[in-house]
Design a protein around this motif. Structure first.
Motif, short mmCIF file in Angstrom:
data_model
loop_
_atom_site.label_atom_id
_atom_site.label_comp_id
_atom_site.label_asym_id
_atom_site.label_seq_id
_atom_site.Cartn_x
_atom_site.Cartn_y
_atom_site.Cartn_z
N ILE A 1 8.11 3.50 5.03
CA ILE A 1 6.95 2.94 5.19
C ILE A 1 5.78 4.26 6.16
O ILE A 1 4.30 4.17 5.41
N THR A 2 6.28 4.33 7.07
CA THR A 2 4.98 5.15 7.51
C THR A 2 4.93 6.82 6.74
O THR A 2 4.34 7.38 7.33
N GLY A 3 5.64 7.35 6.26
CA GLY A 3 5.27 7.97 5.14
C GLY A 3 4.08 7.77 3.73
O GLY A 3 3.84 8.37 4.05
N LYS A 4 4.59 6.49 4.13
CA LYS A 4 3.27 6.40 2.85
C LYS A 4 1.75 6.09 3.40
O LYS A 4 0.91 6.52 3.39
N LEU A 5 1.83 5.19 4.53
CA LEU A 5 0.24 5.37 5.27
C LEU A 5 0.22 6.41 6.18
O LEU A 5 -1.17 6.35 6.12
N PRO B 1 0.91 -1.56 0.30
CA PRO B 1 0.13 0.06 -0.34
C PRO B 1 0.82 1.55 0.05
O PRO B 1 0.97 1.86 0.97
N THR B 2 0.88 2.06 -0.86
CA THR B 2 2.44 3.24 -1.25
C THR B 2 1.06 3.92 -1.21
O THR B 2 0.10 4.45 -1.94
N GLY B 3 1.74 5.33 -1.77
CA GLY B 3 1.26 6.46 -1.38
C GLY B 3 0.92 6.65 -3.00
O GLY B 3 -0.60 7.11 -2.94
N GLY B 4 1.05 5.82 -3.87
CA GLY B 4 1.17 5.96 -5.60
C GLY B 4 -0.25 5.18 -5.99
O GLY B 4 -1.72 5.09 -6.75
N ALA B 5 -0.75 4.13 -4.96
CA ALA B 5 -1.19 3.33 -5.05
C ALA B 5 -2.69 3.31 -3.93
O ALA B 5 -3.99 2.65 -3.45
N SER B 6 -3.09 4.14 -3.48
CA SER B 6 -3.10 5.09 -1.64
C SER B 6 -5.09 4.92 -2.97
O SER B 6 -6.51 4.36 -2.18
N SER B 7 -5.47 4.89 -4.27
CA SER B 7 -6.68 5.20 -4.70
C SER B 7 -7.29 3.32 -4.45
O SER B 7 -8.46 3.20 -3.98
N SER B 8 -6.59 2.18 -4.94
CA SER B 8 -6.74 1.37 -4.96
C SER B 8 -6.79 0.62 -4.15
O SER B 8 -7.07 -0.52 -3.55
N ALA B 9 -5.48 1.05 -2.91
CA ALA B 9 -5.97 0.39 -1.79
C ALA B 9 -6.81 1.10 -0.46
O ALA B 9 -7.05 0.00 0.38
N THR B 10 -7.62 1.69 -0.70
CA THR B 10 -8.76 2.18 -0.09
C THR B 10 -10.74 1.75 -0.33
O THR B 10 -10.66 1.37 -1.70
N PRO B 11 -11.21 0.91 0.38
CA PRO B 11 -12.55 1.02 0.44
C PRO B 11 -13.14 1.75 0.24
O PRO B 11 -13.17 2.57 0.46
N LYS B 12 -13.84 1.46 -0.93
CA LYS B 12 -15.05 2.28 -1.47
C LYS B 12 -16.16 1.67 -0.36
O LYS B 12 -16.84 0.60 -0.78
N ALA B 13 -17.07 2.33 -0.05
CA ALA B 13 -17.88 2.46 1.13
C ALA B 13 -19.62 2.02 -0.03
O ALA B 13 -20.15 1.19 0.56
N THR B 14 -19.49 2.11 -1.47
CA THR B 14 -20.64 1.81 -1.77
C THR B 14 -20.85 1.71 -2.91
O THR B 14 -19.69 2.55 -3.68
N GLY B 15 -21.44 0.61 -4.17
CA GLY B 15 -21.59 0.40 -4.86
C GLY B 15 -20.42 -0.58 -5.61
O GLY B 15 -19.40 -0.97 -4.41
N THR B 16 -20.63 -1.73 -6.86
CA THR B 16 -19.38 -2.45 -7.14
C THR B 16 -18.73 -1.55 -8.39
O THR B 16 -19.74 -1.65 -9.43
N PRO B 17 -17.72 -1.18 -8.27
CA PRO B 17 -17.01 -0.27 -9.03
C PRO B 17 -16.58 -1.52 -10.53
O PRO B 17 -16.69 -2.62 -10.37
N SER B 18 -17.10 -1.31 -11.63
CA SER B 18 -17.11 -2.00 -12.72
C SER B 18 -15.96 -2.72 -13.59
O SER B 18 -15.80 -3.50 -14.24
N ALA B 19 -15.04 -1.45 -12.92
CA ALA B 19 -13.86 -1.83 -13.69
C ALA B 19 -12.81 -3.03 -12.38
O ALA B 19 -11.87 -2.94 -12.22
N THR B 20 -13.56 -3.53 -11.40
CA THR B 20 -12.92 -4.32 -10.61
C THR B 20 -12.92 -5.69 -10.80
O THR B 20 -13.62 -6.67 -12.19
#
Length: 593
Positions: free
Chosen positions: A311-315, A197-216
């Protein structure tokens, strides 16, 4: 005409024997007082005399690393286990290999025996892993997010560095129900099976609250297996809990359990390890006075500081729970604090620690991780009955030997035997007191070989007395009186005693260095008693002999003194011989005198 020569002081003369006796008396009183003041009036006993625990450990290599079970790693493991046990203050613990894959650990009965028994096989595999998801520790899926009764896992207590807060308890709900499945998929959908879970991958590492992404994308087999393992893991089951992270490489994601409070468990989905235990330079358990809680502080190596900073910088830029890192020890989450800022040089682990658990963890981390994984083959309680029987037999043999030595001394040396017996008593007292003091001081414990070394020392000590007595009797046979004979005999006897004791001490030192285990107890006791023999002969035996030579009983050569000139076949006195030679030469002219 040459002036008459003044009388020369005999070599080795000692005009003030009282000083030496006062010195050894002060030393005896001080040592004895120190023994009673310390409260340790008896020597510590080894496992063969006091009983204890014998543990057999079998080495296991990780899958694909079978060659790791080799002599080098086994010896390294022995050294680490020894340092761990000694770090707890356990005395006379014996750690040695047996065969190619077994280690035998013998722990004497004592105050820290239980702690040592718990630590000897702990591998202490420490990893800092990013948290991808966390939920309650039960096996079934939790209620869906937003349900009225949905439980939220309480995060682990926070950690800090240099006084700065890293995280704090939070009530943020974790992904549950259908949202949980989507969160896991999002956390693991990287092309590599070991996402980070790096800073650049934060969007993919963060769970989405609702909905099912079509691109998953559809999870692959490894991701699906890990998701299923996370969902079905029951942290309330000790067997599942201990087996959760077994066989997982540091570069792979895994699942683990962590105890938030006694009886309350959470389960974690964790990313690959970013920092390992080998990156920890030092660790210790200590009481945080401000918060009134026990913590474990850690200092990292230079390389570890850089990794920890990364690691602490990324998290710190992630959302909860992806902004936490889990401190995983032997597959169990010890703490999972949130990261609010970038950290580097040092950190602390805080959790449900008491004094013992904090110091145990600090002790394990300070002395390093074992290079192998060990499983306990057997734990046997060793009773002191067998050792007690052997000790009793040894003491009886020693008493018989001492009795025979005393009988010989009395029969052959008569009055001189009193000096020898008193010297043996002084040597025995000093040996006992020093052994009692060395127990708490350096962890010395008396075992059966050490008792044998003390018994052998009786002969060494008696030999020193015999050497001196025989030198004195040789001087008497030459026609000298006792007082000059005592002083003239001392230099020659002293050289012989020092050479003999040096050889014995050298042998004991070599034996102590090249051997291990109980044989070292024999060598240590032999070396100690050899040194004490020199002290007793110089500061007690010789001064006492000087004083007794001034008494009529010994000075006049009483038949029971052991120094009777007639029984020794002494020559006529040397002084009378000189007078006879002078009378034969004729009278001396007073003017010439």
């Amino acid at each position: 005409m040459a002036a008459p020569k003044k009388g020369r002081r005999p070599a080795g003369g000692q005009s003030r024997p009282g000083r030496a006796l006062a010195l050894i008396l002060i030393a005896m009183v001080a040592l004895t007082g120190g023994m009673f003041w310390s409260g340790h009036t008896t020597p510590r006993l080894g496992i063969d005399l006091a009983g204890g625990t014998s543990i057999t450990l079998k080495a296991k290599a990780e899958p694909g690393q079978e060659s790791a079970v080799n002599e080098t790693n086994m010896n390294t493991a022995v050294g680490i286990i020894e340092r761990r046990v000694n770090g707890l203050g356990v005395s006379e613990a014996e750690v040695q290999t047996q065969g190619k894959e077994n280690i035998i650990v013998n722990i004497p009965r004592g105050t820290n025996e239980k702690q040592a028994r718990e630590q000897v096989g702990t591998t202490a595999q420490l990893y800092f892993r990013p948290v991808l998801a966390v939920t309650n520790g039960g096996p079934a899926a939790a209620p869906t997010a937003g349900s009225s009764g949905s439980p939220s896992a309480t995060p682990k207590p926070s950690a800090s560095t240099s006084g700065s807060s890293v995280g704090e308890k939070s009530g943020t709900p974790t992904p549950t129900g259908s949202a949980q499945g989507r969160a896991l998929t999002e956390a693991l959908k990287a092309p590599s099976p070991t996402p980070t879970p790096t800073g650049g991958a934060s969007s993919s590492a963060t769970p989405k609250a609702t909905g099912t992404p079509s691109a998953t994308p559809t999870p692959d087999a490894a991701t699906a297996a890990l998701q299923q393992k996370f969902t079905s893991l029951n942290c309330l089951d000790p067997k599942q809990r201990s087996a959760a992270g077994q066989g997982v490489k540091p570069a792979e994601p895994t699942v683990a359990c962590g105890e938030d409070e006694p009886g309350v468990w959470s389960k974690y989905l964790l990313g690959p390890a970013e920092v390992e235990g080998r990156d920890v330079d030092d660790a210790k358990g200590q009481l945080d006075q401000q918060r009134g809680m026990w913590i474990v502080t850690m200092d990292f190596t230079d390389a570890g500081s850089k990794k920890f900073q990364a690691i602490t910088g990324k998290l710190s830029s992630q959302a909860d729970p992806q902004n936490r890192f889990a401190i995983v020890l032997d597959g169990e989450v010890v703490s999972a604090p949130s990261v609010r800022q970038t950290l580097s040089a040092s950190a602390e682990i805080s959790g449900n620690f008491n004094q013992q658990s904090a110091q145990d963890l600090g002790n394990i981390l300070s002395y390093g991780a074992l290079p192998l994984t060990f499983e306990t083959q057997s734990v046997d309680t060793v009773t002191a009955a067998l050792g007690g029987d052997q000790l009793e037999a040894g003491l009886i043999a020693g008493a018989i030997g001492l009795g025979l030595v005393i009988i010989y001394l009395v029969a052959y040396y008569r009055g001189l035997s009193l000096i020898a017996i008193l010297s043996l008593g002084v040597s025995a007292l000093l040996t006992y007191v020093i052994m009692a003091l060395l127990g708490p001081a350096i962890g010395f414990a008396l075992n059966l070989p050490a008792v044998c070394g003390a018994i052998v020392a009786i002969g060494i000590t008696a030999d020193s007395f015999i050497v001196y007595f025989e030198r004195i009797r040789d001087e008497l046979r030459e026609g000298r009186t006792l007082r000059p004979a005592v002083e003239r005999a001392w230099p020659r006897a002293r050289r012989t005693i020092l050479v003999s004791d040096f050889v014995s001490f050298l042998a004991a030192a070599v034996l102590f260095i090249v051997t291990v285990g109980k044989v070292q107890g024999f060598a240590f006791t032999l070396g100690l008693t050899t040194l004490l023999d020199v002290v007793v002969v110089f500061l007690f035996t010789k001064p006492v002999m000087t004083l007794l030579a001034r008494t009529r009983f010994f000075g006049d050569g009483h038949p029971w003194s052991g120094l009777d000139p007639k029984r020794l076949g002494a020559k006529p006195p040397l002084r009378r011989t000189r007078r006879a030679n002078a009378s034969v030469a004729g009278p001396v002219d007073p003017k010439e005198a």
